[in-house]
Design an enzyme around this catalytic site. Sequence first.
Site, PDB file in Angstrom:
ATOM      1  N   VAL A 105      -9.391  29.886 -24.851  1.00  0.00           N
ATOM      2  CA  VAL A 105      -9.477  30.828 -23.740  1.00  0.00           C
ATOM      3  C   VAL A 105      -9.860  32.223 -24.215  1.00  0.00           C
ATOM      4  O   VAL A 105      -9.816  33.181 -23.432  1.00  0.00           O
ATOM      5  CB  VAL A 105      -8.146  30.878 -22.955  1.00  0.00           C
ATOM      6  CG1 VAL A 105      -7.851  29.533 -22.323  1.00  0.00           C
ATOM      7  CG2 VAL A 105      -6.978  31.330 -23.838  1.00  0.00           C
ATOM      8  N   HIS A 121     -10.869  25.272 -20.438  1.00  0.00           N
ATOM      9  CA  HIS A 121      -9.528  25.701 -20.049  1.00  0.00           C
ATOM     10  C   HIS A 121      -9.506  27.127 -19.515  1.00  0.00           C
ATOM     11  O   HIS A 121      -8.452  27.763 -19.467  1.00  0.00           O
ATOM     12  CB  HIS A 121      -8.564  25.554 -21.229  1.00  0.00           C
ATOM     13  CG  HIS A 121      -8.341  24.130 -21.622  1.00  0.00           C
ATOM     14  ND1 HIS A 121      -7.910  23.753 -22.871  1.00  0.00           N
ATOM     15  CD2 HIS A 121      -8.508  22.973 -20.931  1.00  0.00           C
ATOM     16  CE1 HIS A 121      -7.814  22.424 -22.934  1.00  0.00           C
ATOM     17  NE2 HIS A 121      -8.180  21.940 -21.766  1.00  0.00           N
ATOM     18  N   CYS A 129      -8.875  36.124  -8.122  1.00  0.00           N
ATOM     19  CA  CYS A 129      -7.804  36.285  -7.153  1.00  0.00           C
ATOM     20  C   CYS A 129      -7.225  34.931  -6.780  1.00  0.00           C
ATOM     21  O   CYS A 129      -7.891  33.902  -6.893  1.00  0.00           O
ATOM     22  CB  CYS A 129      -8.282  37.043  -5.925  1.00  0.00           C
ATOM     23  SG  CYS A 129      -9.229  36.075  -4.744  1.00  0.00           S
ATOM     24  N   GLY A 198     -11.978  21.780 -35.171  1.00  0.00           N
ATOM     25  CA  GLY A 198     -10.678  22.409 -34.995  1.00  0.00           C
ATOM     26  C   GLY A 198      -9.920  22.003 -33.758  1.00  0.00           C
ATOM     27  O   GLY A 198      -9.110  22.778 -33.254  1.00  0.00           O
ATOM     28  N   PRO A 225      -9.025  20.231 -40.855  1.00  0.00           N
ATOM     29  CA  PRO A 225      -8.283  20.107 -42.116  1.00  0.00           C
ATOM     30  C   PRO A 225      -7.420  18.857 -42.192  1.00  0.00           C
ATOM     31  O   PRO A 225      -7.135  18.361 -43.289  1.00  0.00           O
ATOM     32  CB  PRO A 225      -7.399  21.365 -42.143  1.00  0.00           C
ATOM     33  CG  PRO A 225      -8.030  22.306 -41.181  1.00  0.00           C
ATOM     34  CD  PRO A 225      -8.656  21.452 -40.127  1.00  0.00           C
ATOM     35  N   ALA A 242     -13.175  25.441 -40.218  1.00  0.00           N
ATOM     36  CA  ALA A 242     -14.464  25.811 -39.654  1.00  0.00           C
ATOM     37  C   ALA A 242     -15.147  26.898 -40.468  1.00  0.00           C
ATOM     38  O   ALA A 242     -16.353  26.823 -40.740  1.00  0.00           O
ATOM     39  CB  ALA A 242     -14.278  26.278 -38.211  1.00  0.00           C
TER      40      ALA A 242
END
Length: 260
Positions: A105, A121, A129, A198, A225, A242
């Site tokens: 986000v 997301h 609003c 990731g 990872p 990354a």
Amino acid sequence: MDSALPREAGQLLRDARRVVVFTGAGISAESGVPTFRDDLTGLWARFDPQRLATAEAFHADPDLVWGWYEWRRARVSRAEPNAGHRAISIIQNRAPECTVVTQNVDDLHERAGSHKVIHLHGSLFAPRCVAAAHPAAFAPVSGNATPDEGRPVPPPRCASCAALVRPGVVWFGEALPEAALTAAVEAAAECDVLLTVGTSGVVYPAAEIPGIAARVGATVIQVNPEPTPLDRVAAINVRGTAAHVLPALVASAWQETVET
């Protein structure tokens, strides 16, 4: 695979006509952006995420919820894109067609130079609003701004209808934005290579995106990872972050150096 980058990964990326880059919290964590639950720190640690990330919570105490999201927005504004974000921007500019899809986000992809990013997301930087979903504007956060942890902040009112303005993120119990999900699914169904970076592969329906690409015959390359449920759909799994792996992938594909 181990952390070594297979040579064919760069060739596959270079030869692809349509690429999808699908990112999760891991790439932003490398820029110091905490994951959702890790952001319940300091004075905010006394709250349960369910009290801060639902429509019900916002309507019950809009000042509390808006205050937490303003704090999060300020923290993200002080973060900087890392080499992984910059590498993705290069991939988007180099590939004939490349769609960036993120579960994050924040705005780090955009600040690194990526364009038309699909936010599954939502975004901390796209408030709207509560009445008619009118887009809303708010003052940018200065680099030195640090809203008080735990301090409720009254949300602004919509300039069009005077309803409360809410954070532009997807809360618990809410569906993903239909247009964003449709665009992501269509891009995955038409790509030659999907690069997943990731992401844990456990947050649905977003986690279905790599599987869609694999089912239509695209090559899925995973950079993470740790092992994830996406290991089984990825043709190539690279264990690494990354910021470390993606510059190497860009160098392998186009002999281009990513600023670190």
